[in-house]
Design a protein around this motif. Structure first.
Motif, short mmCIF file in Angstrom:
data_model
loop_
_atom_site.label_atom_id
_atom_site.label_comp_id
_atom_site.label_asym_id
_atom_site.label_seq_id
_atom_site.Cartn_x
_atom_site.Cartn_y
_atom_site.Cartn_z
N LYS A 215 -22.06 -6.69 28.21
CA LYS A 215 -20.63 -7.40 28.11
C LYS A 215 -19.25 -7.31 28.83
O LYS A 215 -19.08 -7.72 29.27
CB LYS A 215 -20.33 -7.52 26.52
N ARG A 216 -19.55 -5.53 28.44
CA ARG A 216 -18.38 -5.30 29.91
C ARG A 216 -18.19 -4.70 30.92
O ARG A 216 -19.26 -4.87 31.92
CB ARG A 216 -18.26 -3.72 29.01
N ARG A 217 -17.45 -5.10 31.57
CA ARG A 217 -17.08 -4.95 33.10
C ARG A 217 -17.68 -4.35 34.02
O ARG A 217 -17.61 -4.65 34.92
CB ARG A 217 -15.67 -5.57 32.98
N ASP A 218 -17.22 -3.46 33.55
CA ASP A 218 -17.87 -1.69 33.92
C ASP A 218 -18.93 -1.07 33.77
O ASP A 218 -19.30 -1.71 32.78
CB ASP A 218 -16.50 -0.91 33.67
N GLU A 219 -19.29 -0.63 34.49
CA GLU A 219 -20.51 0.37 34.49
C GLU A 219 -20.55 1.51 33.03
O GLU A 219 -19.90 2.10 33.18
CB GLU A 219 -20.69 1.42 36.42
N GLY A 220 -21.14 1.76 32.97
CA GLY A 220 -21.62 2.66 31.88
C GLY A 220 -21.08 1.73 30.88
O GLY A 220 -20.87 2.30 29.46
N ASP A 221 -20.94 0.25 30.59
CA ASP A 221 -20.96 -0.14 29.71
C ASP A 221 -19.03 -0.21 29.36
O ASP A 221 -18.94 0.17 28.04
CB ASP A 221 -21.37 0.10 27.84
N ARG A 222 -18.42 0.12 29.97
CA ARG A 222 -16.62 0.85 29.81
C ARG A 222 -16.06 -0.82 30.42
O ARG A 222 -16.76 -1.58 30.83
CB ARG A 222 -16.82 1.86 30.85
#
Ligand code: AMP
Ligand code: GLY
Length: 432
Positions: A215-222
């Protein structure tokens, strides 16, 4: 059968593509669709918006549609299934009353509590009833949500009470429009997230394969929450025992509870679950539709005839059918426009679609349109494409999906390079 798919995203492209592959389907109409369905054999777009319910009824009559499948939540919450039923048209999805499970987080939380279905403890507030003490008296992190529909973006996981109060204030101030007039504040649930989607016929549930999305935009779920930046199926940690527990503790009591309240649920029902370290399947949310992007890898794996399954559901016969899956893993990577999940620019020409079409896997279109002047496909929304690969391992599916992604370019395209990282880590650990 003649089919109508309502919606404009990559989920709807995948639904149309899948239905068109059926020997029982003569033609698929998509309203309004995008550049993707327009390029599929036996599929065409109709220029009718997904929220224009009277025009969709007219279209379904004019095209002699036998079965309509609704993609997004907004028309379901607005009562499209009720309108189709009143016109004598078959439409797979919940009526407005049951779609409140997604349309109002407050309704959903009260329903879950009433039926003792596991979920985070919560309180609902309007600006008039808001009590800052509730935030101060509870542990952080704490979760603040707009109660209404906010395209997956109206959720703030606040690390401090100060941040939670600021989020509540912004929601009451109109950051998510009318969706934030009421808010839900709930405890933070630790665990691993799982998308568990079933087809329901009012009484019976037919579980689809498990899936997980990022769901998160950035790599590493950030970074900020989005509608979803990638997904894969199956979710490798779902054992038969966990599957049975979810059916018993979440899906069955939900369908029974809705039927008992006089709002039997027909359609796709998506339970967004947080599986606690002790295995408790806590419900984070219900969606009254297929997930996007989860639908794309799911429909790539589905070997049964979707139109036949929907027809069986509308006849109340889901307990008589079975569903077959490709045993391989399917993994979809979303390519989004610059600025997503905020406001995005559209009209950028997309290069490489022809080259990608020659590669293994499948590219589903979301925010795209055919630009008549340029004679080419351009961007037209936040989540532009979803590239799905398949393989005997998550690693192999990932590699096929990124093979497609690497063939495609436009100005400002953004995507995560780590879709499936948890599943790959599990796979690596198991191999050691
Ligand atoms: P929702 O729109 O309710 O699905 O929330 C969006 C995302 O926020 C979820 O998919 C979770 O990743 C996260 N989230 C929502 N509620 C909670 C919670 N109570 N605890 C932990 N994470 C949450
Ligand atoms: N992928 C999450 C959703 O469809 O809501």
């Amino acid at each position: 059968m003649r089919i109508l798919i309502v919606g404009a995203g990559a989920r709807e492209h995948a639904l149309a593509w899948k239905c068109a592959s059926s020997e029982h389907v003569a033609e698929v109409n998509v309203a309004p669709g995008n550049a993707g369905p327009a390029m599929e054999a036996r599929v065409r777009n109709a220029d009718v918006a997904a929220m224009d319910i009277p025009a969709l009824v007219t279209l379904a009559r004019a095209e002699r549609i036998d079965l309509t499948i609704i993609g997004p939540e907004a028309p379901l919450v607005a009562g499209i299934v009720d309108a189709f039923a009143a016109a004598g048209l078959k439409c797979f999805g919940p009526r407005a009353a049951a779609a409140q499970l997604e349309g109002s987080k407050t309704f959903c939380k009260e329903f879950l509590q009433r039926h003792r279905i596991p979920t985070a403890k919560h309180a609902s507030f309007t600006r008039a009833t808001f009590d800052a003490r509730y935030v101060m008296e509870h542990r952080t992190p704490i979760v603040v949500k707009a109660s209404g529909l906010a395209a997956g973006k109206g959720v703030i996981i606040a690390a401090t009470a100060h941040e939670a109060l600021a989020a509540a204030d912004a929601m009451f101030g109109g950051e998510f429009g009318a969706a934030g007039c009421e808010i839900v504040i709930e405890e933070f649930l630790p665990g691993e997230e799982l998308s568990f989607i079933v087809m329901a016929d009012g009484q019976h549930a037919l579980a689809l394969a498990s899936s997980q999305d990022h769901k998160r935009r950035d790599e590493g779920d950030r970074g900020p929450n989005t509608g979803g930046m990638g997904a894969y199926s199956p979710a490798p940690f779902v054992t038969p025992a966990l599957h049975a527990r979810i059916m018993r503790e979440v899906i069955e009591p939900s369908l029974q509870g809705l039927a008992a309240q006089g709002m039997p649920y027909t359609g796709f029902l998506y339970a967004g679950l947080m599986i606690a370290p002790d295995g408790t399947p806590n419900v984070v949310e219900f969606n009254c539709r297929l997930g996007d992007p989860e639908a794309q890898p799911l429909l790539m794996r589905l070997q049964s005839d979707l139109a036949v399954l929907c027809a069986a559901a509308l006849a109340g016969r889901l307990h008589e059918v079975a569903v077959k899956w490709d045993p391989r893993i399917a993994l979809g990577v979303v390519m989004a426009a610059a600025g997503y999940p905020g406001s995005v620019r559209s009209g950028d020409a997309i290069d490489g679609l022809d080259a990608a079409a020659l590669l293994p896997g499948k590219v589903f279109h979301g925010g795209t349109r055919m630009d008549a002047d340029q004679g080419r496909v351009v961007t037209s929304g936040g989540r532009v494409l979803c590239a799905v690969g398949m393989g005997a391992s998550v690693r192999a599916a990932q590699s096929e999906a990124y093979g497609l992604v690497n063939a495609i370019r436009w100005k400002g395209a953004q995507y995560r390079r780590d879709i499936g990282h948890l599943a790959v880590a599990r796979e690596n650990a198991a191999a050691q």
